[in-house]
Design a protein around this motif. Structure first.
Motif, PDB file in Angstrom:
ATOM      1  N   ASP A  54       0.829  -1.208   0.000  1.00 45.56           N
ATOM      2  CA  ASP A  54       0.000   0.000   0.000  1.00 45.56           C
ATOM      3  C   ASP A  54       0.865   1.261   0.000  1.00 45.56           C
ATOM      4  O   ASP A  54       0.479   2.291  -0.561  1.00 45.56           O
ATOM      5  CB  ASP A  54      -0.972  -0.011   1.178  1.00 45.56           C
ATOM      6  N   TYR A  55       2.035   1.147   0.626  1.00 40.20           N
ATOM      7  CA  TYR A  55       2.970   2.275   0.549  1.00 40.20           C
ATOM      8  C   TYR A  55       3.331   2.540  -0.918  1.00 40.20           C
ATOM      9  O   TYR A  55       3.365   3.689  -1.377  1.00 40.20           O
ATOM     10  CB  TYR A  55       4.235   1.964   1.366  1.00 40.20           C
ATOM     11  N   LEU A  56       3.584   1.449  -1.641  1.00 37.39           N
ATOM     12  CA  LEU A  56       3.993   1.609  -3.049  1.00 37.39           C
ATOM     13  C   LEU A  56       2.851   2.160  -3.902  1.00 37.39           C
ATOM     14  O   LEU A  56       3.074   2.941  -4.827  1.00 37.39           O
ATOM     15  CB  LEU A  56       4.495   0.270  -3.597  1.00 37.39           C
ATOM     16  N   VAL A  57       1.622   1.744  -3.541  1.00 39.49           N
ATOM     17  CA  VAL A  57       0.474   2.305  -4.251  1.00 39.49           C
ATOM     18  C   VAL A  57       0.418   3.806  -3.975  1.00 39.49           C
ATOM     19  O   VAL A  57       0.231   4.622  -4.873  1.00 39.49           O
ATOM     20  CB  VAL A  57      -0.838   1.617  -3.793  1.00 39.49           C
ATOM     21  N   GLY A  58       0.626   4.168  -2.713  1.00 41.98           N
ATOM     22  CA  GLY A  58       0.596   5.589  -2.337  1.00 41.98           C
ATOM     23  C   GLY A  58       1.675   6.381  -3.045  1.00 41.98           C
ATOM     24  O   GLY A  58       1.462   7.517  -3.465  1.00 41.98           O
ATOM     25  N   LEU A  59       2.832   5.774  -3.204  1.00 44.73           N
ATOM     26  CA  LEU A  59       3.919   6.445  -3.911  1.00 44.73           C
ATOM     27  C   LEU A  59       3.577   6.600  -5.391  1.00 44.73           C
ATOM     28  O   LEU A  59       3.939   7.577  -6.028  1.00 44.73           O
ATOM     29  CB  LEU A  59       5.215   5.633  -3.723  1.00 44.73           C
ATOM     30  N   GLY A  60       2.874   5.582  -5.913  1.00 41.28           N
ATOM     31  CA  GLY A  60       2.395   5.687  -7.292  1.00 41.28           C
ATOM     32  C   GLY A  60       3.179   4.892  -8.313  1.00 41.28           C
ATOM     33  O   GLY A  60       3.055   5.132  -9.513  1.00 41.28           O
ATOM     34  N   VAL A  61       3.997   3.925  -7.837  1.00 41.64           N
ATOM     35  CA  VAL A  61       4.765   3.162  -8.821  1.00 41.64           C
ATOM     36  C   VAL A  61       3.895   2.079  -9.462  1.00 41.64           C
ATOM     37  O   VAL A  61       2.887   1.679  -8.906  1.00 41.64           O
ATOM     38  CB  VAL A  61       6.053   2.555  -8.207  1.00 41.64           C
ATOM     39  N   ASN A  62       4.324   1.610 -10.628  1.00 37.70           N
ATOM     40  CA  ASN A  62       3.514   0.655 -11.387  1.00 37.70           C
ATOM     41  C   ASN A  62       4.038  -0.762 -11.332  1.00 37.70           C
ATOM     42  O   ASN A  62       3.334  -1.701 -11.699  1.00 37.70           O
ATOM     43  CB  ASN A  62       3.464   1.080 -12.861  1.00 37.70           C
ATOM     44  N   ALA A  63       5.293  -0.928 -10.949  1.00 36.32           N
ATOM     45  CA  ALA A  63       5.867  -2.278 -10.943  1.00 36.32           C
ATOM     46  C   ALA A  63       6.989  -2.320  -9.928  1.00 36.32           C
ATOM     47  O   ALA A  63       7.601  -1.286  -9.616  1.00 36.32           O
ATOM     48  CB  ALA A  63       6.413  -2.615 -12.330  1.00 36.32           C
ATOM     49  N   ILE A  64       7.243  -3.529  -9.412  1.00 32.57           N
ATOM     50  CA  ILE A  64       8.432  -3.711  -8.586  1.00 32.57           C
ATOM     51  C   ILE A  64       9.354  -4.723  -9.251  1.00 32.57           C
ATOM     52  O   ILE A  64       8.889  -5.661  -9.896  1.00 32.57           O
ATOM     53  CB  ILE A  64       8.100  -4.176  -7.142  1.00 32.57           C
ATOM     54  N   TRP A  65      10.635  -4.479  -9.116  1.00 32.12           N
ATOM     55  CA  TRP A  65      11.649  -5.468  -9.527  1.00 32.12           C
ATOM     56  C   TRP A  65      12.321  -5.922  -8.241  1.00 32.12           C
ATOM     57  O   TRP A  65      12.815  -5.105  -7.468  1.00 32.12           O
ATOM     58  CB  TRP A  65      12.627  -4.828 -10.512  1.00 32.12           C
TER      59      TRP A  65
END
Ligand code: GLC
Length: 541
Positions: A54-65
């Protein structure tokens, strides 16, 4: 938008908006040991990553590697894989991985695996078989050679600077390793190796992963005749015979065909070249832009000193080398080369520079890769000798202290161990964590974190920043870099003041301030713009 100055001739064509997510999205690189610990053992893990989605959603990124999470003896921090189809217990289980895929996908986040095709761990069953006898069916899966005049088969050196052939008394032959001796190189001239690796690729694709970051992909083939490298190429680390062989391109075409048989997959290749980098080489792995890698890391930018003209030169050269149908990508930090905050020497105004870096990364034409923690301005952590984990650092200490400094725990808040864990973590947390952490920075409108967040929002709201063409206006004069991003009906101008003096920029029209690293957006701007030291802005018509 018009300016008093003539736009440059460096133009990239516009792309169709329906093109794939990996062109327009933002990819966030997670170093799994250090992102979030969920079970209080001091090491990050997959449930920890899930808890931060959810942190990453909040940051707004589209993918993780994810850097490698496979079973491994961890001689090279997981880049020595002993089982390509499972998860290392320190990170969790395959079920945890499946859960990560599901939960990430539910949130619209794609997952990219790191894949090491060039070498395995010496504990991989293939190698255990291969070394067991000269006539073992897997013998030819690795690169074995008899001694040459009683010595090593040639003078090749590893990427860590040591001799690259390891003698195995059991069969009186040497095997080749590009990195540590515990990482034997596979023999890609053997079609069985290709088949076995492609089966592994299919295995993960079928599980639902969205793509791969291909480790040291330009090393896959070595000179057939194993010719000695010249002394100068050994000294400059531009090894001629143990990398960049033409056979690799055919494999990448087959790899792309396999990827394309599944919808919406992507690939990015690591093509490390020593300073100053090599645009032509990196781009060559894109083929015609549709038939090899989707993206290729070009290391040139990270070698640049902090100077607008230097950045212009590298970025424009990078674009010139991308094939017509290809797509660029940019990164500023990674787990090997360290964090950008530390690299922009002299290290004064480091957070101002981090914000300008964010602006650049998120407004250039090309896929941005953000290394975890860069979005809060984390910098390399000094790691004392007794706490070093990276063998590379242990081997060369104190001349080279290794790569641990850029791999330390993510700084979430100002509680002990920065909210990463509750026990002493595997690598120390940077002492700046009480100020440099997500929670504290989220309260400061102009923190590095909030600058990243706002920029990502602006980028998402305006497709022109994702796919528009680019044309440079300032190419470094007066330490200014500026460029237009434009499409049929939108034009933005991005201006970055790399210098510590105020700068005036004369435009022909009034503009609207969409974003600034230093001031509130939403205001009308006069034709004459005054930039604060290290200020960067996005202007629209
Ligand atoms: C890549 C990885 C690096 C690793 C090396 C050997 O360069 O990024 O961390 O040591 O490959 O696998």
């Amino acid at each position: 938008m018009q300016s008093a100055e003539q736009p440059s001739s460096c133009v990239m064509p516009s792309v169709d908006q329906s093109s794939s997510w990996w062109k327009h999205g933002i990819i966030y690189h997670i170093y799994p040991q250090s992102f979030q610990d969920s079970n209080d053992d001091g090491i990050g893990d997959l449930p920890g990553v899930i808890s931060q989605l959810d942190y990453l959603v909040g940051l707004g990124v589209n993918a993780i590697w994810l850097s490698p999470v496979y079973p491994s003896p961890l001689i090279d921090s997981g880049y020595d894989i002993s089982d390509y189809r499972d998860i290392h217990p320190q990170y969790g289980t395959l079920d945890d991985f499946r859960q990560l895929l599901n939960e990430a996908h539910q949130r619209g986040i794609r997952v990219i695996m790191d894949l090491v095709l060039n070498h395995t761990s010496d504990q991989h069953p293939w190698f255990l078989e291969s070394r067991s006898s000269r006539d073992n069916p897997k013998r030819n899966w690795y690169i074995w050679q008899p001694p040459r005049n009683g010595k090593r088969p040639n003078n090749w050196r590893t990427n860590f600077g040591k001799k690259a052939w390891q003698y195995d008394p059991l069969t009186n032959e040497y095997y080749y390793h590009s990195f540590f001796w515990e990482q034997p190189d596979l023999n890609w001239r053997n079609p069985e190796v290709q088949q076995a690796m492609f089966d592994i690729v299919s295995y993960w694709l079928e599980m639902g992963v969205d793509g791969f970051r291909l480790d040291v992909i330009n090393l896959l083939f070595k000179d057939k005749e194993l010719r000695d490298d010249s002394i100068s190429s050994l000294v400059s680390n531009t090894k001629v015979y143990s990398r960049n062989q033409p056979e690799i391109y055919k494999i990448l075409k087959d790899f792309r065909t396999l990827l394309d048989s599944h919808p919406e997959k992507t690939s990015v290749g690591e093509i490390y070249t020593p300073p100053p980098g090599d645009h032509a080489l990196a781009s060559s792995f894109l083929g015609d832009g549709t038939n090899m890698l989707h993206l290729a890391f070009d290391f040139s930018l990270i070698f640049s000193i902090w100077k607008a003209s230097g950045y212009y030169k590298i970025i424009s050269q990078h674009y010139r080398h991308i094939p017509a149908k290809g797509w660029p990508c940019f990164f500023l930090s990674n787990h090997d080369i360290g964090r950008s905050v530390k690299r922009v020497s002299p290290v004064f105004h480091k957070y101002d520079k981090a914000k300008l870096h964010a602006l650049l990364l998120l407004t250039l034409r090309g896929t941005p890769f953000i290394y975890y923690g860069d979005e809060i301005g984390m910098e390399n952590t000094p790691v004392p000798k007794q706490k070093l984990r990276d063998l590379y650092g242990k081997l060369f200490y104190p001349f080279y202290k290794g790569r641990d400094g850029a791999r330390t725990p993510m700084q979430w808040n100002n509680t002990p161990y920065a909210g990463f864990t509750t026990v002493e973590p595997w690598l120390p947390v940077h002492s700046d964590y009480t100020n440099i952490n997500v929670e504290t920075e989220s309260r400061n409108e102009y923190s590095v974190y909030n600058i990243y967040k706002r920029l990502i929002t602006v980028r998402k709201q305006h497709p022109v920043l994702q796919s528009g063409s680019i044309k440079f206006l300032h190419k470094g004069e007066r330490n200014l870099l500026s460029y237009f991003r434009y499409s049929a009906n939108t034009t933005f101008l991005i201006i970055l003041n790399f210098g510590y003096r105020k700068k005036k920029v004369q435009l022909k029209k009034k503009t609207f301030l969409l974003f600034s690293t230093h001031r509130k957006p939403g205001t009308k701007m006069n034709e004459l713009i005054l930039l604060a030291p290290f200020e960067g802005m996005i202007l629209s018509e």
